[in-house]
Design an enzyme around this catalytic site. Structure first.
Site, PDB file in Angstrom:
ATOM      1  N   HIS A  28       0.718  -1.281   0.033  1.00 18.83           N
ATOM      2  CA  HIS A  28      -0.167  -0.115  -0.084  1.00 18.83           C
ATOM      3  C   HIS A  28       0.908   1.377  -0.090  1.00 18.83           C
ATOM      4  CE1 HIS A  28      -2.537   3.152   2.576  1.00 18.83           C
ATOM      5  NE2 HIS A  28      -2.869   3.014   1.425  1.00 18.83           N
ATOM      6  N   SER A  29       0.614   1.992  -0.670  1.00 21.12           N
ATOM      7  CA  SER A  29       1.099   3.562  -0.834  1.00 21.12           C
ATOM      8  C   SER A  29       2.727   3.541  -1.013  1.00 21.12           C
ATOM      9  CB  SER A  29       0.716   4.258   0.432  1.00 21.12           C
ATOM     10  OG  SER A  29       1.028   5.568   0.415  1.00 21.12           O
ATOM     11  N   TRP A  30       3.262   4.017  -0.051  1.00 25.60           N
ATOM     12  CA  TRP A  30       5.010   3.902  -0.013  1.00 25.60           C
ATOM     13  C   TRP A  30       5.399   2.545  -0.156  1.00 25.60           C
ATOM     14  CZ3 TRP A  30       7.411   1.789   4.073  1.00 25.60           C
ATOM     15  CH2 TRP A  30       8.714   1.696   3.914  1.00 25.60           C
ATOM     16  N   GLY A  31       4.400   1.640   0.639  1.00 24.24           N
ATOM     17  CA  GLY A  31       4.983   0.317   0.441  1.00 24.24           C
ATOM     18  C   GLY A  31       5.111  -0.153  -0.720  1.00 24.24           C
TER      19      GLY A  31
ATOM     20  N   HIS B  46      -7.731   7.010  -0.017  1.00 25.99           N
ATOM     21  CA  HIS B  46      -6.167   6.171   0.068  1.00 25.99           C
ATOM     22  C   HIS B  46      -6.194   5.403   1.268  1.00 25.99           C
ATOM     23  CE1 HIS B  46      -2.003   6.182  -0.999  1.00 25.99           C
ATOM     24  NE2 HIS B  46      -1.593   6.205   0.264  1.00 25.99           N
TER      25      HIS B  46
END
Length: 238
Positions: A78-81, A221
């Site tokens: 997820h996201s920056w992951g 988000h």
């Protein structure tokens, strides 16, 4: 365990821990699959984020997959992951069946997340890192309300803001030196919320980096918390 059981390793985005994936993980398990929610170094309650870099996050994902003896894994970020799972996929290429990006940033080789952001956003994040005594960016309620989880009831926004932990700055300033998923021949999937306003680029642009079209799902988000049924369904259908 039947022949159709899949194994999912779910990696949270910036400021988040494994708790953020639990609603989706429970639905994946209910569908007969295995799901493991990771919390990266520096992002558990009480962790010290000082001095951590992107390689620490990548190494943690790799070591957990190896410690648990997993194979034929689907990495979900997820996201920056999206950064640590891209790095982990390179090191675990023989064990990774697919990579799923949810509302995620997909790295370009040799470019940090800060460098991939618009200049004004990168400058703001760098200022926050430089001003912090431990080089970490602390979460705020306003960030949750305006960017992560807009137009959601205030009680939920406050709860998420309270659960978030400071993000190690090195996770944003370090880059990866690994081939793309396309070069590695690892299949990928890109899922994006219809009301996501946190990403610095469009979901279509990020999805194009791995050669796929984005799959639209409801939510902001933080859709893995507000719309876990739809996120789990998109992951499974992919």
């Amino acid at each position: 365990m039947n022949a159709h059981t899949s194994t999912y390793v779910l990696v949270p985005g910036a400021w988040h821990g494994g708790w953020s994936w639990r609603p989706v993980a429970e639905r994946l398990r209910a569908a007969g699959h295995r799901a493991f929610c990771l919390t990266l170094p520096g992002l558990a309650d009480g962790d010290d984020p000082t001095g951590l870099g992107l390689n620490d996050a990548v190494d943690h994902v790799v070591s957990e997959v190896e410690r648990l003896g997993l194979s034929d894994v689907t990495l979900v970020g997820h996201s920056w992951g999206g950064y640590p799972i891209a790095g982990a996929a390179h090191h675990l290429s023989s064990k990774v069946a697919k990579v799923v990006y949810y509302a995620a940033q997909i790295p370009i080789r040799g470019r940090s997340m800060l460098e991939d952001n618009p200049p004004e956003a990168a400058a703001m994040l760098q200022e926050l890192i430089d001003a912090s005594p431990n080089g970490a960016i602390s979460p705020t309620l306003q960030f949750v309300q305006d960017i992560f989880m807009q137009n959601v009831d205030e009680q939920s926004q406050r709860l998420i803001a309270d659960l978030l932990t400071p993000q190690p700055g090195g996770y944003f300033t370090d880059s990866l030196d690994v081939p793309s998923l396309i070069e590695m021949g690892i299949p990928s999937l890109y899922i994006i919320g219809e009301d996501d306003r946190a990403l610095p680029r469009s979901g279509s642009e990020f999805a194009a980096r791995v050669g796929v079209e984005p799959i639209l799902v409801p939510g902001t988000h933080e859709g893995m918390l507000t719309h876990p049924d739809e996120i789990a369904t998109a992951i499974l259908k992919g």
